[in-house]
Write an enzyme that holds these catalytic residues in place. Structure first.
Site, PDB file in Angstrom:
ATOM      1  N   GLY A  12       0.792  -1.428   0.024  1.00 35.30           N
ATOM      2  CA  GLY A  12       0.011  -0.025  -0.097  1.00 35.30           C
ATOM      3  C   GLY A  12       1.055   1.289  -0.156  1.00 35.30           C
ATOM      4  O   GLY A  12       0.316   2.342   0.623  1.00 35.30           O
ATOM      5  N   VAL A  63      -2.940  -7.505  -2.020  1.00 35.68           N
ATOM      6  CA  VAL A  63      -2.557  -8.554  -0.759  1.00 35.68           C
ATOM      7  C   VAL A  63      -3.306  -9.601  -0.206  1.00 35.68           C
ATOM      8  O   VAL A  63      -3.058 -10.552   0.628  1.00 35.68           O
ATOM      9  CB  VAL A  63      -2.363  -7.522   0.490  1.00 35.68           C
ATOM     10  CG1 VAL A  63      -1.270  -6.396   0.271  1.00 35.68           C
ATOM     11  CG2 VAL A  63      -3.616  -6.886   0.943  1.00 35.68           C
ATOM     12  N   ASN A  89       1.179  -2.526   5.508  1.00 28.64           N
ATOM     13  CA  ASN A  89       0.584  -1.244   5.634  1.00 28.64           C
ATOM     14  C   ASN A  89      -0.795  -1.350   4.821  1.00 28.64           C
ATOM     15  O   ASN A  89      -1.713  -0.635   5.286  1.00 28.64           O
ATOM     16  CB  ASN A  89       1.560  -0.177   5.125  1.00 28.64           C
ATOM     17  CG  ASN A  89       0.792   1.036   4.865  1.00 28.64           C
ATOM     18  OD1 ASN A  89       0.688   2.121   5.919  1.00 28.64           O
ATOM     19  ND2 ASN A  89       0.394   1.496   3.611  1.00 28.64           N
ATOM     20  N   SER A 141      -4.102  -0.045  14.417  1.00 28.85           N
ATOM     21  CA  SER A 141      -4.724   1.265  14.609  1.00 28.85           C
ATOM     22  C   SER A 141      -5.270   1.302  16.163  1.00 28.85           C
ATOM     23  O   SER A 141      -5.420   0.229  16.664  1.00 28.85           O
ATOM     24  CB  SER A 141      -5.821   1.065  13.606  1.00 28.85           C
ATOM     25  OG  SER A 141      -6.826   2.188  13.823  1.00 28.85           O
ATOM     26  N   TYR A 154     -13.648  -2.809  11.137  1.00 26.06           N
ATOM     27  CA  TYR A 154     -12.366  -2.311  11.037  1.00 26.06           C
ATOM     28  C   TYR A 154     -11.583  -2.514  12.143  1.00 26.06           C
ATOM     29  O   TYR A 154     -10.469  -3.124  12.313  1.00 26.06           O
ATOM     30  CB  TYR A 154     -12.354  -0.677  10.577  1.00 26.06           C
ATOM     31  CG  TYR A 154     -11.121  -0.209  10.469  1.00 26.06           C
ATOM     32  CD1 TYR A 154     -10.261  -0.358   9.359  1.00 26.06           C
ATOM     33  CD2 TYR A 154     -10.440   0.719  11.611  1.00 26.06           C
ATOM     34  CE1 TYR A 154      -8.993   0.516   9.228  1.00 26.06           C
ATOM     35  CE2 TYR A 154      -9.195   1.379  11.288  1.00 26.06           C
ATOM     36  CZ  TYR A 154      -8.515   1.136  10.032  1.00 26.06           C
ATOM     37  OH  TYR A 154      -7.123   1.696  10.034  1.00 26.06           O
ATOM     38  N   LYS A 158      -8.271  -4.604  12.796  1.00 23.84           N
ATOM     39  CA  LYS A 158      -6.641  -4.398  13.382  1.00 23.84           C
ATOM     40  C   LYS A 158      -6.428  -4.654  14.871  1.00 23.84           C
ATOM     41  O   LYS A 158      -5.218  -5.061  15.098  1.00 23.84           O
ATOM     42  CB  LYS A 158      -6.865  -2.818  13.577  1.00 23.84           C
ATOM     43  CG  LYS A 158      -6.895  -2.039  12.384  1.00 23.84           C
ATOM     44  CD  LYS A 158      -5.803  -2.204  11.376  1.00 23.84           C
ATOM     45  CE  LYS A 158      -5.771  -1.283  10.092  1.00 23.84           C
ATOM     46  NZ  LYS A 158      -4.756  -1.608   9.260  1.00 23.84           N
ATOM     47  N   ILE A 187      -4.412  10.222  11.585  1.00 23.11           N
ATOM     48  CA  ILE A 187      -3.180  10.471  10.751  1.00 23.11           C
ATOM     49  C   ILE A 187      -3.927  11.420   9.476  1.00 23.11           C
ATOM     50  O   ILE A 187      -4.778  10.707   8.797  1.00 23.11           O
ATOM     51  CB  ILE A 187      -2.293   9.377  10.346  1.00 23.11           C
ATOM     52  CG1 ILE A 187      -1.835   8.559  11.330  1.00 23.11           C
ATOM     53  CG2 ILE A 187      -1.187   9.973   9.556  1.00 23.11           C
ATOM     54  CD1 ILE A 187      -0.907   9.357  12.544  1.00 23.11           C
TER      55      ILE A 187
HETATM   56  N1  LIG Z   1      -5.104   7.313   8.306  1.00 26.74           N
HETATM   57  C1  LIG Z   1      -5.307   7.105   9.355  1.00 26.74           C
HETATM   58  O1  LIG Z   1      -5.838   7.915  10.335  1.00 26.74           O
HETATM   59  C2  LIG Z   1      -5.102   5.739  10.147  1.00 26.74           C
HETATM   60  C3  LIG Z   1      -5.230   5.448  11.458  1.00 26.74           C
HETATM   61  C4  LIG Z   1      -4.792   4.206  11.895  1.00 26.74           C
HETATM   62  C5  LIG Z   1      -4.468   3.314  10.700  1.00 26.74           C
HETATM   63  N2  LIG Z   1      -4.326   3.446   9.579  1.00 26.74           N
HETATM   64  C6  LIG Z   1      -3.896   2.261   8.999  1.00 26.74           C
HETATM   65  O2  LIG Z   1      -2.721   2.676   8.262  1.00 26.74           O
HETATM   66  C7  LIG Z   1      -2.625   2.174   6.896  1.00 26.74           C
HETATM   67  C8  LIG Z   1      -2.215   3.222   5.654  1.00 26.74           C
HETATM   68  O3  LIG Z   1      -3.416   3.882   5.781  1.00 26.74           O
HETATM   69  P1  LIG Z   1      -3.508   5.302   4.900  1.00 26.74           P
HETATM   70  O4  LIG Z   1      -4.212   6.302   5.891  1.00 26.74           O
HETATM   71  O5  LIG Z   1      -2.219   5.718   4.308  1.00 26.74           O
HETATM   72  O6  LIG Z   1      -4.404   4.821   3.811  1.00 26.74           O
HETATM   73  P2  LIG Z   1      -4.457   5.045   2.243  1.00 26.74           P
HETATM   74  O7  LIG Z   1      -6.151   4.951   1.779  1.00 26.74           O
HETATM   75  O8  LIG Z   1      -4.226   6.508   1.948  1.00 26.74           O
HETATM   76  O9  LIG Z   1      -3.613   4.085   1.508  1.00 26.74           O
HETATM   77  C9  LIG Z   1      -3.775   2.717   1.652  1.00 26.74           C
HETATM   78  C10 LIG Z   1      -3.098   2.193   0.253  1.00 26.74           C
HETATM   79  O10 LIG Z   1      -3.445   0.851   0.416  1.00 26.74           O
HETATM   80  C11 LIG Z   1      -3.645   0.305  -0.901  1.00 26.74           C
HETATM   81  N3  LIG Z   1      -4.668  -0.868  -0.850  1.00 26.74           N
HETATM   82  C12 LIG Z   1      -5.725  -1.200  -0.619  1.00 26.74           C
HETATM   83  N4  LIG Z   1      -6.255  -2.333  -0.871  1.00 26.74           N
HETATM   84  C13 LIG Z   1      -5.172  -3.108  -1.392  1.00 26.74           C
HETATM   85  C14 LIG Z   1      -4.945  -4.358  -1.685  1.00 26.74           C
HETATM   86  N5  LIG Z   1      -5.743  -5.302  -1.385  1.00 26.74           N
HETATM   87  N6  LIG Z   1      -3.635  -4.657  -2.050  1.00 26.74           N
HETATM   88  C15 LIG Z   1      -2.662  -3.826  -2.133  1.00 26.74           C
HETATM   89  N7  LIG Z   1      -2.766  -2.392  -1.726  1.00 26.74           N
HETATM   90  C16 LIG Z   1      -4.248  -2.160  -1.281  1.00 26.74           C
HETATM   91  C17 LIG Z   1      -4.390   1.606  -1.485  1.00 26.74           C
HETATM   92  O11 LIG Z   1      -4.299   1.452  -2.897  1.00 26.74           O
HETATM   93  C18 LIG Z   1      -3.712   2.743  -1.053  1.00 26.74           C
HETATM   94  O12 LIG Z   1      -2.603   3.008  -1.826  1.00 26.74           O
HETATM   95  C19 LIG Z   1      -3.884   1.024   6.610  1.00 26.74           C
HETATM   96  O13 LIG Z   1      -3.587  -0.066   7.122  1.00 26.74           O
HETATM   97  C20 LIG Z   1      -4.811   1.961   7.569  1.00 26.74           C
HETATM   98  O14 LIG Z   1      -5.810   1.047   8.114  1.00 26.74           O
HETATM   99  C21 LIG Z   1      -4.755   4.595   9.171  1.00 26.74           C
END
Ligand SMILES: NC(=O)c1ccc[n+]([C@@H]2O[C@H](COP(=O)([O-])OP(=O)(O)OC[C@H]3O[C@@H](n4cnc5c(N)ncnc54)[C@H](O)[C@@H]3O)[C@@H](O)[C@H]2O)c1
Length: 265
Positions: A12, A63, A89, A141, A154, A158, A187
């Site tokens: 990701g 993934v 990620n 998360s 969700y 996690k 984030i």
């Molecule tokens: N943004 C937040 O506040 C937050 C908080 C806690 C945890 N997270 C976790 O952090 C990680 C990244 O989050 P983000 O905010 O950067 O998200 P984002 O949506 O900006 O990026 C996620 C990326 O994962 C890719 N993706 C989705 N499904 C996929 C798959 N099946 N195979 C390969 N790639 C895939 C998407 O194309 C994207 O590029 C995630 O696991 C999310 O759950 C985010």
């Protein structure tokens, strides 16, 4: 250059935290496989890194597919000669009340966030074992630790990831491979921008002692640390990077009976 000579795979990593982690690894001297379902995005990130003199390679993976998990781990070996660090990620998010969550939503989230992380880590670990060194970092998360409204599907994905980290860590500790979680709070990434409405933003600003969303680079710095030599004795740990969200209890101004007014958003 804390990761000089290391080779990493980050799922990701076409945007958001994954991209920030990949760029931080490059800054610290690693070569990185940029992997994402978004092939164009992954290629754009890799091209930009290469233009700046870094070592990167883009690959399209989903993934949830076992063959893609295998291709990703093997790609690191074929292109850069080894695999030292893998970051789970890639993730998808959803905010929906428990009673309204469709079974299909639950299954999709579990497939990407939990099953995907499981099989990608498995493919990576199998290649790390003969080398006696490895770092796996799972991006969990705060939603997997606390009962947030709309986070049934969700959150459970996690929370499962956190337990997976513990089991993997115990089984692999003696083999030179460490497995740890980073649990981000809120984030400011694409995912948060799309998912968080004003009520959600207000709630986060109120509940986070630092009164702000984190930046992707702040997650990336934690990932560099957990991947580095300095973290060699840290196993099965969850590092919360959340501005104090998990720690906070009752928050008010001492000497006043009034709760603090959240800053303007
Ligand atoms: N943004 C937040 O506040 C937050 C908080 C806690 C945890 N997270 C976790 O952090 C990680 C990244 O989050 P983000 O905010 O950067 O998200 P984002 O949506 O900006 O990026 C996620 C990326 O994962 C890719 N993706 C989705 N499904 C996929 C798959 N099946 N195979 C390969 N790639 C895939 C998407 O194309 C994207 O590029 C995630 O696991 C999310 O759950 C985010």
């Amino acid at each position: 250059m804390r990761l000089k000579g290391r080779v990493a795979t980050v799922t990701g990593s076409a945007q958001g935290m994954g991209e920030a982690i990949a760029r931080a690894f490059i800054r610290e001297g690693a070569a990185v496989i940029i992997s994402d379902v978004n092939e164009e995005g992954a290629q754009r990130v890799a091209d930009d890194i290469i233009r700046q003199g870094g070592r990167a390679y883009a690959i399209r993976i989903d993934v949830t597919k076992s063959e893609d998990a295998e291709r990703l781990a093997q790609c690191a070996i074929d292109i850069f000669g080894g695999l030292d660090i893998h970051v789970n990620n890639a993730g998808i998010s959803m905010t929906r009340l428990f009673v309204e969550t469709e079974r299909a939503d639950l299954e999709r989230i579990l497939q990407v966030n939990l099953v995907g992380a499981f099989i990608c880590a498995q493919a990576a670990v199998r290649r790390m074992l003969p080398r006696g060194f490895g770092r796996i970092i799972n991006i969990a998360s705060l939603s997997g630790q606390r009962g947030g409204v709309g986070r049934a599907a969700y959150g459970v994905s996690k929370a499962g990831l956190e337990l997976l980290t513990k089991v993997m860590s115990v089984e692999l500790a003696a083999s030179g491979i460490t497995i740890n979680n980073i649990a981000p709070g809120a984030i400011a990434t694409e995912m948060a921008t799309q998912q968080h409405d004003q009520a959600t933003r207000d709630a986060y600003h109120y509940l986070i002692p630092q009164r702000r969303y984190g930046r992707p680079e702040e997650i990336a710095d934690a990932a560099v640390f957990l991947s580095s030599e300095e973290a060699r004795h840290i196993c099965g740990h969850t590092l919360n990077v959340d501005g104090g969200f998990q720690t906070a209890g009752l928050m008010f101004t001492f000497g006043s009976s009034k709760a603090p007014v959240p800053p303007a958003l």
